[in-house]
Design an enzyme around this catalytic site. Structure first.
Site, PDB file in Angstrom:
ATOM      1  N   ARG A 270     -18.498 -40.818  44.470  1.00 20.10           N
ATOM      2  CA  ARG A 270     -19.692 -41.659  44.403  1.00 20.10           C
ATOM      3  C   ARG A 270     -19.393 -43.115  44.058  1.00 20.10           C
ATOM      4  O   ARG A 270     -19.901 -44.028  44.720  1.00 20.10           O
ATOM      5  CB  ARG A 270     -20.664 -41.128  43.334  1.00 20.10           C
ATOM      6  CG  ARG A 270     -21.521 -39.986  43.783  1.00 20.10           C
ATOM      7  CD  ARG A 270     -21.772 -39.053  42.630  1.00 20.10           C
ATOM      8  NE  ARG A 270     -20.526 -38.388  42.322  1.00 20.10           N
ATOM      9  CZ  ARG A 270     -20.117 -37.276  42.960  1.00 20.10           C
ATOM     10  NH1 ARG A 270     -20.887 -36.700  43.822  1.00 20.10           N
ATOM     11  NH2 ARG A 270     -18.936 -36.730  42.696  1.00 20.10           N
ATOM     12  N   THR A 271     -18.617 -43.324  43.016  1.00 17.60           N
ATOM     13  CA  THR A 271     -18.477 -44.695  42.514  1.00 17.60           C
ATOM     14  C   THR A 271     -17.758 -45.573  43.534  1.00 17.60           C
ATOM     15  O   THR A 271     -18.228 -46.658  43.884  1.00 17.60           O
ATOM     16  CB  THR A 271     -17.716 -44.686  41.170  1.00 17.60           C
ATOM     17  OG1 THR A 271     -18.327 -43.720  40.323  1.00 17.60           O
ATOM     18  CG2 THR A 271     -17.762 -46.040  40.513  1.00 17.60           C
TER      19      THR A 271
ATOM     20  N   LYS B  15       6.043 -47.747  41.106  1.00 14.90           N
ATOM     21  CA  LYS B  15       7.386 -48.345  40.981  1.00 14.90           C
ATOM     22  C   LYS B  15       7.571 -48.998  39.617  1.00 14.90           C
ATOM     23  O   LYS B  15       8.571 -49.647  39.363  1.00 14.90           O
ATOM     24  CB  LYS B  15       7.587 -49.400  42.068  1.00 14.90           C
ATOM     25  CG  LYS B  15       7.440 -48.891  43.478  1.00 14.90           C
ATOM     26  CD  LYS B  15       7.610 -50.051  44.465  1.00 14.90           C
ATOM     27  CE  LYS B  15       6.877 -49.787  45.753  1.00 14.90           C
ATOM     28  NZ  LYS B  15       6.702 -51.021  46.541  1.00 14.90           N
TER      29      LYS B  15
ATOM     30  N   ARG C 288     -11.049 -48.207  38.573  1.00 22.42           N
ATOM     31  CA  ARG C 288     -11.130 -47.003  37.734  1.00 22.42           C
ATOM     32  C   ARG C 288      -9.722 -46.687  37.273  1.00 22.42           C
ATOM     33  O   ARG C 288      -8.786 -46.695  38.071  1.00 22.42           O
ATOM     34  CB  ARG C 288     -11.700 -45.823  38.525  1.00 22.42           C
ATOM     35  CG  ARG C 288     -11.619 -44.509  37.754  1.00 22.42           C
ATOM     36  CD  ARG C 288     -12.392 -43.399  38.413  1.00 22.42           C
ATOM     37  NE  ARG C 288     -13.828 -43.615  38.272  1.00 22.42           N
ATOM     38  CZ  ARG C 288     -14.754 -42.741  38.671  1.00 22.42           C
ATOM     39  NH1 ARG C 288     -14.370 -41.593  39.231  1.00 22.42           N
ATOM     40  NH2 ARG C 288     -16.034 -42.989  38.510  1.00 22.42           N
TER      41      ARG C 288
ATOM     42  N   HIS D  90     -18.279 -45.850  31.383  1.00 18.15           N
ATOM     43  CA  HIS D  90     -18.571 -45.915  32.821  1.00 18.15           C
ATOM     44  C   HIS D  90     -19.891 -46.697  32.927  1.00 18.15           C
ATOM     45  O   HIS D  90     -20.951 -46.129  33.196  1.00 18.15           O
ATOM     46  CB  HIS D  90     -18.710 -44.494  33.372  1.00 18.15           C
ATOM     47  CG  HIS D  90     -18.698 -44.392  34.865  1.00 18.15           C
ATOM     48  ND1 HIS D  90     -18.810 -45.476  35.709  1.00 18.15           N
ATOM     49  CD2 HIS D  90     -18.611 -43.300  35.674  1.00 18.15           C
ATOM     50  CE1 HIS D  90     -18.776 -45.050  36.973  1.00 18.15           C
ATOM     51  NE2 HIS D  90     -18.648 -43.739  36.976  1.00 18.15           N
TER      52      HIS D  90
HETATM   53  N1   CP Z   1     -20.415 -40.167  38.747  1.00 15.98           N
HETATM   54  C1   CP Z   1     -19.184 -40.500  39.167  1.00 15.98           C
HETATM   55  O1   CP Z   1     -18.502 -41.347  38.568  1.00 15.98           O
HETATM   56  O2   CP Z   1     -18.777 -39.847  40.284  1.00 15.98           O
HETATM   57  P1   CP Z   1     -17.375 -40.038  40.983  1.00 15.98           P
HETATM   58  O3   CP Z   1     -16.312 -39.562  40.010  1.00 15.98           O
HETATM   59  O4   CP Z   1     -17.433 -39.212  42.228  1.00 15.98           O
HETATM   60  O5   CP Z   1     -17.183 -41.510  41.270  1.00 15.98           O
END
Ligand code: CP
Length: 310
Positions: A56-57, A86, A107, A135
């Site tokens: 999703r993100t 590396k 991320r 998040h």
């Molecule tokens: N909610 C969320 O962060 O989903 P993903 O891990 O699929 O990005």
């Protein structure tokens, strides 16, 4: 001359006026999408740098960029397919990517990685999840969804359920909810994965009411929002600890009968059995609507980072 960059690093950086402006901008983005998008980010490039898995993100950020006429470079598996493998430091990776793009969405596995990235970046950095830390963009879309579903956030009772230690979305959502009046948070979790003390201290400072319990049924009939989460198997120190926490709270058809008729169920997703598929057809199951809202919020955020909001 050093530019004043707008990074999105943690949920505490958002106050109520900013949240209201962001939600208004996201609402306008719903119209932009309905109209087939626009070109305000034409010529701009986003780098998506994901050291952890995502559906999703990453895809909603990439879609957001495309919907606004921009382009995207990046890697969905930076741990293996960037020069991190590396031995390149995160800081050097960010210094390099700064030269190739206008905004970085990252991320990472480590708490605080987004702040480290922002400290050396020459372009805005958006934290798309830093380990078990935060998040923030998920919490923004969660709050946007709650506001859209109820027309308000003030006065609501929100039950956060599941893995509240390693589940970074609940940390960020707690910080966002601290901006609202008369909210009540129920933290419902197995003993070994309750909400961390530092989140409770923040809520105490902000005067937000909360309680901790292991009994989901006790709040099933009074919560406005049931925010279910996955037990984050990959973050537990041992299989034994994971097994102590897993399988405790399942939302199924029988649970729906105990919920209020006007309540909603949210989940940041992915799910791993904690919401039965039989729940999906119930109008109170709002988690797929929630995921779509992520697109609008992320369009608004990226436009803001690039100073191209309306
Ligand atoms: N909610 C969320 O962060 O989903 P993903 O891990 O699929 O990005």
């Amino acid at each position: 001359m050093e530019r004043n960059l707008y990074h999105v690093l943690g949920a505490k950086q958002f106050d109520r006026p900013e949240l209201e402006r962001l939600f208004a901008a996201a609402e306008k983005m719903e119209d932009v999408v309905a109209a087939g998008g626009d070109k305000r980010l034409s010529g701009k490039i986003m780098t998506t740098l994901f050291f952890e898995a995502s559906t999703r993100t990453r895809l909603s950020f990439e879609s957001a960029m495309h919907r606004l006429g921009g382009s995207v470079i990046g890697t969905e598996n930076a741990a293996q397919f960037s020069s991190a493998i590396k031995g390149e430091t995160l800081e050097d990776t960010i210094r390099i990517v700064t030269g190739y793009s206008d905004v970085i969405v990252m991320r990472h596995t480590e708490i605080g990685a987004a702040k480290r990235a922002a400290a050396v970046a020459g372009v805005p950095v958006i934290n798309a999840g830093d380990g078990a830390g935060e998040h923030p963009t998920q919490a923004l879309l969660d709050a946007y969804t709650i506001n859209k579903e109820f027309g308000r956030i003030d006065g609501l009772r929100i039950a956060m359920v599941g893995d509240l230690t390693y589940g970074r979305t609940v940390h960020s959502l707690s910080y966002i909810l601290a901006n609202y009046q008369d909210v009540m948070i129920d933290f419902i979790a197995p003993e070994n994965v309750q909400i961390p003390p530092y989140v409770k201290h923040y809520l105490d400072e902000k005067g937000i009411r909360y309680q901790e319990t292991q009994d989901l049924n006790a709040v099933a009939g009074s919560a406005d929002v049931i925010y279910q989460t996955r037990i984050q198997k990959e973050r537990f120190p041992s299989v034994e600890e994971y097994e102590k926490a897993s399988g405790k709270y399942i939302i199924d058809g029988a649970f729906l009968d105990r919920m209020r008729k006007d309540a909603i169920i949210l989940h940041p997703l992915p799910r791993a059995g904690e919401i039965a598929e039989e729940v999906d057809a119930d109008p109170r199951a709002a988690y797929f609507r929630q995921a779509v809202n992520g697109l609008y919020i992320r369009m608004a955020l990226v436009a803001k980072c690039l100073n191209l909001a309306d």
